[in-house]
Design a protein around this motif. Structure first.
Motif, PDB file in Angstrom:
ATOM      1  N   VAL A 165    -113.363 -47.412 -47.244  1.00 33.48           N
ATOM      2  CA  VAL A 165    -112.252 -48.211 -47.782  1.00 33.48           C
ATOM      3  C   VAL A 165    -111.043 -47.323 -48.026  1.00 33.48           C
ATOM      4  CG1 VAL A 165    -113.744 -49.949 -48.857  1.00 33.48           C
ATOM      5  CG2 VAL A 165    -113.016 -47.952 -50.177  1.00 33.48           C
ATOM      6  N   CYS A 166    -109.888 -47.949 -48.099  1.00 30.36           N
ATOM      7  CA  CYS A 166    -108.641 -47.247 -48.392  1.00 30.36           C
ATOM      8  C   CYS A 166    -108.764 -46.577 -49.758  1.00 30.36           C
ATOM      9  CB  CYS A 166    -107.475 -48.230 -48.385  1.00 30.36           C
ATOM     10  SG  CYS A 166    -105.895 -47.471 -48.846  1.00 30.36           S
ATOM     11  N   PRO A 167    -108.457 -45.291 -49.835  1.00 33.37           N
ATOM     12  CA  PRO A 167    -108.594 -44.593 -51.108  1.00 33.37           C
ATOM     13  C   PRO A 167    -107.556 -45.006 -52.159  1.00 33.37           C
ATOM     14  CG  PRO A 167    -107.666 -43.131 -49.469  1.00 33.37           C
ATOM     15  CD  PRO A 167    -108.048 -44.392 -48.751  1.00 33.37           C
ATOM     16  N   VAL A 168    -106.510 -45.703 -51.740  1.00 37.27           N
ATOM     17  CA  VAL A 168    -105.481 -46.119 -52.686  1.00 37.27           C
ATOM     18  C   VAL A 168    -105.734 -47.527 -53.211  1.00 37.27           C
ATOM     19  CG1 VAL A 168    -103.015 -46.600 -52.982  1.00 37.27           C
ATOM     20  CG2 VAL A 168    -103.751 -44.582 -51.705  1.00 37.27           C
ATOM     21  N   CYS A 169    -105.929 -48.492 -52.282  1.00 37.11           N
ATOM     22  CA  CYS A 169    -106.035 -49.886 -52.741  1.00 37.11           C
ATOM     23  C   CYS A 169    -107.406 -50.507 -52.528  1.00 37.11           C
ATOM     24  CB  CYS A 169    -104.960 -50.748 -52.088  1.00 37.11           C
ATOM     25  SG  CYS A 169    -105.186 -50.992 -50.317  1.00 37.11           S
ATOM     26  N   GLY A 170    -108.313 -49.817 -51.815  1.00 34.39           N
ATOM     27  CA  GLY A 170    -109.693 -50.274 -51.693  1.00 34.39           C
ATOM     28  C   GLY A 170    -109.986 -51.300 -50.633  1.00 34.39           C
ATOM     29  N   VAL A 171    -109.042 -51.595 -49.724  1.00 37.22           N
ATOM     30  CA  VAL A 171    -109.330 -52.562 -48.666  1.00 37.22           C
ATOM     31  C   VAL A 171    -110.154 -51.903 -47.563  1.00 37.22           C
ATOM     32  CG1 VAL A 171    -107.294 -53.983 -49.144  1.00 37.22           C
ATOM     33  CG2 VAL A 171    -107.163 -52.184 -47.418  1.00 37.22           C
ATOM     34  N   SER A 172    -110.807 -52.722 -46.765  1.00 36.97           N
ATOM     35  CA  SER A 172    -111.682 -52.226 -45.705  1.00 36.97           C
ATOM     36  C   SER A 172    -110.903 -51.745 -44.493  1.00 36.97           C
ATOM     37  CB  SER A 172    -112.672 -53.322 -45.304  1.00 36.97           C
ATOM     38  OG  SER A 172    -111.964 -54.446 -44.838  1.00 36.97           O
ATOM     39  N   LYS A 173    -111.624 -51.083 -43.579  1.00 37.45           N
ATOM     40  CA  LYS A 173    -111.026 -50.526 -42.362  1.00 37.45           C
ATOM     41  C   LYS A 173    -110.262 -51.545 -41.541  1.00 37.45           C
ATOM     42  CE  LYS A 173    -113.472 -48.117 -39.517  1.00 37.45           C
ATOM     43  NZ  LYS A 173    -114.547 -47.511 -38.711  1.00 37.45           N
ATOM     44  N   ASP A 174    -110.740 -52.802 -41.546  1.00 40.59           N
ATOM     45  CA  ASP A 174    -110.093 -53.803 -40.699  1.00 40.59           C
ATOM     46  C   ASP A 174    -108.687 -54.165 -41.175  1.00 40.59           C
ATOM     47  OD1 ASP A 174    -110.906 -55.218 -42.964  1.00 40.59           O
ATOM     48  OD2 ASP A 174    -111.600 -56.945 -41.832  1.00 40.59           O
ATOM     49  N   GLN A 175    -108.265 -53.615 -42.311  1.00 36.50           N
ATOM     50  CA  GLN A 175    -106.921 -53.854 -42.827  1.00 36.50           C
ATOM     51  C   GLN A 175    -105.959 -52.723 -42.439  1.00 36.50           C
ATOM     52  OE1 GLN A 175    -105.946 -56.750 -44.486  1.00 36.50           O
ATOM     53  NE2 GLN A 175    -107.960 -57.326 -43.708  1.00 36.50           N
ATOM     54  N   PHE A 176    -106.396 -51.853 -41.525  1.00 39.66           N
ATOM     55  CA  PHE A 176    -105.554 -50.745 -41.046  1.00 39.66           C
ATOM     56  C   PHE A 176    -105.073 -51.016 -39.640  1.00 39.66           C
ATOM     57  CE2 PHE A 176    -107.182 -48.730 -44.679  1.00 39.66           C
ATOM     58  CZ  PHE A 176    -106.471 -47.551 -44.909  1.00 39.66           C
ATOM     59  N   ASN A 177    -103.873 -50.558 -39.325  1.00 36.42           N
ATOM     60  CA  ASN A 177    -103.308 -50.671 -37.984  1.00 36.42           C
ATOM     61  C   ASN A 177    -102.938 -49.287 -37.484  1.00 36.42           C
ATOM     62  OD1 ASN A 177    -103.373 -53.503 -37.814  1.00 36.42           O
ATOM     63  ND2 ASN A 177    -101.503 -53.656 -39.006  1.00 36.42           N
ATOM     64  N   PRO A 178    -103.043 -49.084 -36.166  1.00 40.07           N
ATOM     65  CA  PRO A 178    -102.615 -47.788 -35.622  1.00 40.07           C
ATOM     66  C   PRO A 178    -101.118 -47.594 -35.831  1.00 40.07           C
ATOM     67  CG  PRO A 178    -103.227 -49.308 -33.854  1.00 40.07           C
ATOM     68  CD  PRO A 178    -103.522 -49.991 -35.150  1.00 40.07           C
ATOM     69  N   ALA A 179    -100.745 -46.364 -36.112  1.00 40.85           N
ATOM     70  CA  ALA A 179     -99.320 -46.055 -36.327  1.00 40.85           C
ATOM     71  C   ALA A 179     -98.748 -45.332 -35.131  1.00 40.85           C
ATOM     72  CB  ALA A 179     -99.167 -45.202 -37.570  1.00 40.85           C
TER      73      ALA A 179
END
Length: 179
Positions: A165-179
């Motif tokens: 999970v995101c270390p800041v807000c705790g959402v799962s991997k599927d909430q990330f997008n490539p930059a």
């Protein structure tokens, strides 16, 4: 951000606690909110949304002005701005909700505003274009769509455990997008 009362006009703005902007709003007790236009470049959004003011001056190369309280706001890619005097701060665990009186409002352009749906459509199109361009190269950086934290660790993002999970807000991997 949302209007929460009509008379007197009050706004509510919610921000991630760890953002420098949240710290500055808490200290100063006021803020200006800029409404972006639908034609705003994604890199403009990224510059303000993923870079920290602790590391750079976000307004250094952007046309801007200040409101009556001295709060800066961009004057490009905006169609409106709203300033508020904060009178209530709610601690919402990972975020602060600032509530206050509307002190200034102005139309700053004629282009239609960027909607949340429009933003996500544009991001998806940009991701698809980037994926086609890199043709098989895995992205090195991934950005949380909730808090904008950037993962650029040594372990490829795809190889992180499914329960990461995101270390800041705790959402799962599927909430990330490539930059």
């Amino acid at each position: 951000a949302a209007q929460v009362t009509a008379s007197p006009a009050r706004l509510s703005v919610t921000m991630l606690k760890s953002n420098l902007t949240s710290e500055l709003v808490r200290k100063k007790g006021s803020l200006t909110l800029a409404v972006l236009t639908g034609d705003v470049p994604l890199d403009f959004i990224s510059d303000f949304g993923t870079r920290s003011g602790r590391d750079c001056d976000k307004f250094a190369s952007v046309a801007h002005a200040v409101d009556g309280a001295g709060n800066p706001y961009p004057t490009v890619y905006t169609c409106a701005r709203f300033s508020m005097q904060v009178d209530t701060v709610l601690d919402l665990d990972t975020h602060y909700q600032f509530i206050g009186l509307l002190t200034e409002a102005a139309r700053t352009g004629d282009a239609p505003p960027l909607t949340y749906a429009g933003y996500h459509e544009r991001k998806a199109a940009a991701r698809a274009a980037a994926a086609a361009e890199t043709a098989g190269d895995a992205p090195k950086r991934w950005v949380c769509t909730v808090c904008h934290w950037v993962y650029d660790g040594e372990t490829p993002f795809e190889e992180l455990p499914d329960d990461w999970v995101c270390p800041v807000c705790g959402v799962s991997k599927d909430q990330f997008n490539p930059a």
